[in-house]
Design an enzyme around this catalytic site. Structure first.
Site, PDB file in Angstrom:
ATOM      1  N   ASP A   1      -2.278   5.419  -2.968  1.00  0.00           N
ATOM      2  CA  ASP A   1      -2.469   7.025  -2.173  1.00  0.00           C
ATOM      3  C   ASP A   1      -1.209   7.584  -2.002  1.00  0.00           C
ATOM      4  O   ASP A   1      -1.588   8.488  -0.976  1.00  0.00           O
ATOM      5  CB  ASP A   1      -2.925   6.357  -0.866  1.00  0.00           C
ATOM      6  CG  ASP A   1      -4.798   5.794  -0.821  1.00  0.00           C
ATOM      7  OD1 ASP A   1      -4.936   6.244  -1.961  1.00  0.00           O
ATOM      8  OD2 ASP A   1      -5.066   4.514  -0.102  1.00  0.00           O
TER       9      ASP A   1
ATOM     10  N   ASP B   1     -14.263   2.496  -5.080  1.00  0.00           N
ATOM     11  CA  ASP B   1     -12.938   1.367  -3.927  1.00  0.00           C
ATOM     12  C   ASP B   1     -13.118   0.375  -4.247  1.00  0.00           C
ATOM     13  O   ASP B   1     -14.238  -0.616  -4.171  1.00  0.00           O
ATOM     14  CB  ASP B   1     -12.837   3.013  -3.145  1.00  0.00           C
ATOM     15  CG  ASP B   1     -11.246   2.601  -2.545  1.00  0.00           C
ATOM     16  OD1 ASP B   1     -10.575   2.342  -3.120  1.00  0.00           O
ATOM     17  OD2 ASP B   1     -11.699   4.337  -1.645  1.00  0.00           O
ATOM     18  N   PHE B   2     -12.406  -0.348  -3.564  1.00  0.00           N
ATOM     19  CA  PHE B   2     -11.781  -1.394  -2.996  1.00  0.00           C
ATOM     20  C   PHE B   2     -11.104  -1.229  -2.079  1.00  0.00           C
ATOM     21  O   PHE B   2      -9.600  -1.684  -1.596  1.00  0.00           O
ATOM     22  CB  PHE B   2     -11.996  -3.012  -4.354  1.00  0.00           C
ATOM     23  CG  PHE B   2     -11.964  -3.834  -3.275  1.00  0.00           C
ATOM     24  CD1 PHE B   2     -13.065  -4.670  -3.235  1.00  0.00           C
ATOM     25  CD2 PHE B   2     -10.733  -4.352  -3.185  1.00  0.00           C
ATOM     26  CE1 PHE B   2     -12.888  -6.004  -2.965  1.00  0.00           C
ATOM     27  CE2 PHE B   2     -10.231  -5.711  -2.591  1.00  0.00           C
ATOM     28  CZ  PHE B   2     -11.917  -7.374  -2.661  1.00  0.00           C
TER      29      PHE B   2
ATOM     30  N   ARG C   1     -10.143  -2.459   8.794  1.00  0.00           N
ATOM     31  CA  ARG C   1     -11.038  -1.244   8.418  1.00  0.00           C
ATOM     32  C   ARG C   1     -12.698  -0.996   8.787  1.00  0.00           C
ATOM     33  O   ARG C   1     -12.947  -0.422   8.040  1.00  0.00           O
ATOM     34  CB  ARG C   1     -10.574  -0.302   6.755  1.00  0.00           C
ATOM     35  CG  ARG C   1     -10.648   0.867   6.678  1.00  0.00           C
ATOM     36  CD  ARG C   1     -10.623   1.934   5.165  1.00  0.00           C
ATOM     37  NE  ARG C   1     -10.412   2.898   4.959  1.00  0.00           N
ATOM     38  CZ  ARG C   1     -10.901   3.409   4.424  1.00  0.00           C
ATOM     39  NH1 ARG C   1     -11.733   3.575   3.622  1.00  0.00           N
ATOM     40  NH2 ARG C   1     -10.253   4.963   3.967  1.00  0.00           N
TER      41      ARG C   1
ATOM     42  N   TRP D   1       0.706  -1.128   0.117  1.00  0.00           N
ATOM     43  CA  TRP D   1      -0.005   0.411   0.179  1.00  0.00           C
ATOM     44  C   TRP D   1       0.632   0.663   0.102  1.00  0.00           C
ATOM     45  O   TRP D   1       1.879   1.670   0.855  1.00  0.00           O
ATOM     46  CB  TRP D   1      -0.947  -0.271   1.699  1.00  0.00           C
ATOM     47  CG  TRP D   1      -1.440   1.261   1.478  1.00  0.00           C
ATOM     48  CD1 TRP D   1      -2.682   1.766   0.556  1.00  0.00           C
ATOM     49  CD2 TRP D   1      -1.471   2.570   2.079  1.00  0.00           C
ATOM     50  NE1 TRP D   1      -2.651   2.901   1.015  1.00  0.00           N
ATOM     51  CE2 TRP D   1      -2.693   3.714   1.385  1.00  0.00           C
ATOM     52  CE3 TRP D   1      -0.403   2.645   2.792  1.00  0.00           C
ATOM     53  CZ2 TRP D   1      -2.223   4.481   3.000  1.00  0.00           C
ATOM     54  CZ3 TRP D   1      -0.416   4.019   3.668  1.00  0.00           C
ATOM     55  CH2 TRP D   1      -1.690   4.987   3.522  1.00  0.00           C
TER      56      TRP D   1
ATOM     57  N   CYS E   1      -9.714   1.876  -7.895  1.00  0.00           N
ATOM     58  CA  CYS E   1      -9.449   2.585  -6.858  1.00  0.00           C
ATOM     59  C   CYS E   1      -9.064   1.051  -6.008  1.00  0.00           C
ATOM     60  O   CYS E   1     -10.438   0.620  -5.857  1.00  0.00           O
ATOM     61  CB  CYS E   1      -9.959   3.695  -6.708  1.00  0.00           C
ATOM     62  SG  CYS E   1      -8.968   4.555  -4.676  1.00  0.00           S
TER      63      CYS E   1
ATOM     64  N   ASP F   1     -15.336  12.644  -2.171  1.00  0.00           N
ATOM     65  CA  ASP F   1     -15.160  10.946  -2.286  1.00  0.00           C
ATOM     66  C   ASP F   1     -15.211  10.608  -0.570  1.00  0.00           C
ATOM     67  O   ASP F   1     -16.950  11.032  -0.793  1.00  0.00           O
ATOM     68  CB  ASP F   1     -13.396  11.478  -1.507  1.00  0.00           C
ATOM     69  CG  ASP F   1     -12.561   9.893  -1.624  1.00  0.00           C
ATOM     70  OD1 ASP F   1     -12.379   8.961  -1.253  1.00  0.00           O
ATOM     71  OD2 ASP F   1     -12.062  10.235  -3.426  1.00  0.00           O
TER      72      ASP F   1
END
Ligand code: DGJ
Length: 690
Positions: free
Chosen positions: A513, A445-446, A410, A168, A491, A333
């Protein structure tokens, strides 16, 4: 173009600069003959009559020579196909027939009820390969492993393997090492493509950036995957790859069911790593990326500016400033929906947060449109927070194992997209969202990997790994068809889902990111090995870079770094001074001028990001653009000139920045001084042939 020998047992596929040939022996073995420079059918036939090495007790003459090694019989290589039926394991196949359709060649084999069709399609100089398996028998067939293709390299003195590794915020780092005996395996067992490896490898024996043979292979699959590069005992090299990481079970095919593997694409090029990249880019622009000939707009994204603190007034303030500096697409976002005021709640509830957007998204979208920009939103449809209306209503809609804990990452769980009710829910919510407000862009996103990929009650739960990706593709395809004006961004916490599969159904990708402009040069260098600038989103954010490393950089350095791809802005514009906004406007204007060359031109990597000076050049027709960055200048070490590429040596070129006229031959052989000095300096040079 496909040439076929008279006896119908040797096939030759050719693109403008390369050929690929295969041959079926009298014994029914499908052997690889050639992959490399363009050859004639007679050459392939000459290769076809070369004898195989004889059988020996401990080696198989088939190993390292077969097009698609199945399991069983005299083979000791890693099988591309491993199947199991109630009676037996392995494959003993017999050739049935071939046919062609346009640039596609299909070879059909059969083993009892299992029909195995190998597909080949030449697109430019890229060979696309995939396999289809049809269960026409009476019993179930379990596919333990069903790779898309196996690639065979010619004999060379020694091979070097290049790959893109990372994690990441540090994705697509290029690394190369000599290949040694045994298997080198890369992949993902995380359910998505992963930050750890882009599904691409390149093999060369003596190539440089602009010279020498390079073989490349890239997989189009956005779930777990594996590419294994094997150097066999006789030093022959084969590369096999496909969906899934393990050999423990991919799918169970009931009678009448079929499986089509993803595409594993291969490219041979003798123009070095630069030539190979340009060929990959041309292929993606021509055949893979939707609407690739359209310019991608300059976007603003709210994430680093406001994080979850999304309120209509703040977004409007940002939108006004974004419009004033020339932004064309304003993207809100994470944080506009459900109870999403932090990452602890709301995922799954795809309706605007009633406190933040009491009238829905339309008023903000209208304001953004009135400012002359398109309007975009962020979604993460494959996920759910346990603290959400969706999870409270359907706790069984996630991936989980009976009696085991549900691992949160998360604070979120992965929805079981293999379930039809989940697919329908997401379709209905997302379709309604796109129909309910004038939305032009969706950032998809994922943000976590699979951990508890179970499906209680399902007889063959492993299918969830493949079916999740199929359902994702089907959902995106269905949304695109129903809302053709909407563009999509892929993303996954930055670059966690970048592969030819997702690239074929999204308009651009979020590269990383990590928005530090210096770190980014290395990420972009790796990314460009396979993917073009046309899809590589890059934002200018605040300095010091608060999100990651605290490095302070000039607006100039940040902009020139991001101008190497699809330019975006992600800083808190409400904190930028009038001078900074005015400077930003100038950079955005400049980007719009060079955009056709950057997004649609050919890329030459002039100097890699290691070391003091790095630079890339884009060339399109008479226009060429150089972006150069100086990391640090050392006393007594002059900054070298940049030798440009691809120019006409007999032509002259005018530099728009300096007004100087340069001779093509001089630019090619002696180079251009970019005029950089000091630390973290950067520049853009535009040259036009006169
Ligand atoms: C990860 C993405 O990469 C970021 O750009 C941002 O969209 C966050 N997710 C939002 O949660």
């Amino acid at each position: 173009m496909t040439d076929i020998a008279e006896d119908g047992r040797t096939w030759l596929l050719s693109g403008p600069g390369s050929s690929y040939a295969l041959h079926l022996t009298d014994a029914g073995e499908l052997l690889h003959l050639h992959w490399g420079p363009r050859i004639a059918l007679a050459d392939a036939e000459a290769l076809a009559v070369r004898p195989l090495p004889g059988h020996r007790a401990f080696e198989s003459p088939l190993d390292g020579r077969e097009e698609y090694p199945v399991e069983g019989g005299p083979r000791f290589v890693r099988p591309a196909l491993s199947v199991r039926t109630p009676e037996r394991r392995g494959t003993e196949w017999a050739f049935e027939a071939y046919d062609t359709e346009g640039a596609e060649l299909r070879l059909r084999f059969r083993d009892a009820g299992l029909v195995i069709t190998l597909h080949y399609r030449m697109r430019g100089d890229v060979v696309e390969r995939w396999v289809r398996l049809d269960n026409r028998g009476e019993a179930h067939v379990e596919l333990l492993r069903a790779d898309a293709a196996t690639w065979t390299l010619p004999d060379r003195e020694g091979w070097r393997l290049s790959q893109l590794h990372g994690r990441w915020a540090a994705e697509s780092r290029l690394t190369s090492a000599p290949l040694t005996y045994g298997d080198k395996v890369i992949g993902s067992r995380r359910g998505h493509t992963g930050h750890q490896h882009l599904p691409w490898v390149a093999l060369d024996s003596d190539a440089t950036e602009e010279r020498g043979e390079v073989y490349g292979c890239a997989l189009g699959w956005s779930g777990s995957w594996r590419i294994a590069v094997a150097q066999l005992p006789d030093a022959r090299v084969q590369i096999t790859g496909g969906a899934g990481y393990d050999d423990s079970g991919l799918l169970m095919l009931a009678p009448g069911e079929s499986y089509t593997s993803p595409v594993f694409a291969g490219l041979w090029n003798d123009g070095g790593f630069g030539g190979a990249s340009r060929a990959w880019h041309a292929y993606q622009r021509a055949y893979v990326i939707p609407d690739a000939d359209r310019d991608r707009p300059v976007l603003f994204n709210s994430w680093e500016a406001t994080h979850f603190d999304i309120a209509q007034e703040r977004q409007t303030a940002l939108a006004r400033r974004a419009a004033a500096i020339g932004v064309e697409l304003f993207v809100v976002d994470d944080g506009w929906f459900g109870a999403r005021t932090s990452d602890r709640a709301g995922l799954g509830d795809w309706t605007p947060n009633p406190d933040r957007f009491p009238q829905g998204l339309k008023p903000l979208a209208d304001q953004v449109h009135a400012l002359g920009m398109q309007f975009g939103i962020w979604v993460e449809p494959e996920m759910v927070n346990p603290d959400s209306e969706l999870y409270r209503a359907h706790p069984d809609w996630v991936q989980y194992q009976t009696g085991r804990k549900r691992t949160e990452m998360r604070h979120q769980l992965v929805l079981n997209l293999a379930r039809e009710d989940v697919q329908e829910y997401l379709w209905e919510r997302l379709d309604a969202l796109l129909a309910g407000a004038p939305i032009d862009y969706v950032k998809w996103d994922f943000n976590r990997c699979f951990t508890d990929a179970g499906w209680p009650g399902e007889p063959y739960p492993q299918r969830l790994w493949v079916d999740h990706v199929r359902a994702l593709y089907a959902l995106v395809d269905r949304l695109r068809a129903a809302h053709p004006g909407v563009a999509f961004e892929s993303c996954s916490g930055g670059g966690g889902r970048i592969d030819l599969g997702i690239v074929s159904r999204t308009d651009q990708v979020w590269t990383s990111d990590n928005t530090d402009p210096l770190d980014r040069l290395a990420i972009q260098h790796g990314f460009s090995q396979i993917h073009p600038a046309r899809i590589m989103a890059a934002w200018v954010t605040d300095s010091p870079n608060t999100q990651l490393n605290g490095r302070a950089t000039s607006l100039r350095f940040r902009f020139v770094s991001s101008m190497a791809g699809v330019l975006g802005v992600g800083g808190d514009l409400t904190e930028w001074s009038e001078e900074e906004l005015a400077e930003a406007r100038r950079w955005v204007d400049l980007y719009k001028e060079i955009r056709p060359v950057v997004q649609h031109g050919e890329l030459y990597r002039l100097r890699p990001p290691e070391g003091g000076l790095s630079a890339v050049q884009y060339l399109r027709g008479d226009e060429t653009v150089v972006l150069a960055w100086l990391q640090a200048q050392r006393f007594g070490e002059p900054v070298p000139a940049l030798r440009l590429r691809g120019l006409d040596p007999s032509a002259s070129y005018e530099c728009r920045e300096t007004g100087e006229i340069h001779r093509g031959a001089v630019l090619l052989h002696h180079g251009l001084h970019a005029g950089l000095r000091g630390d973290l300096d950067a520049t853009v040079l535009r040259l036009r042939r006169i």
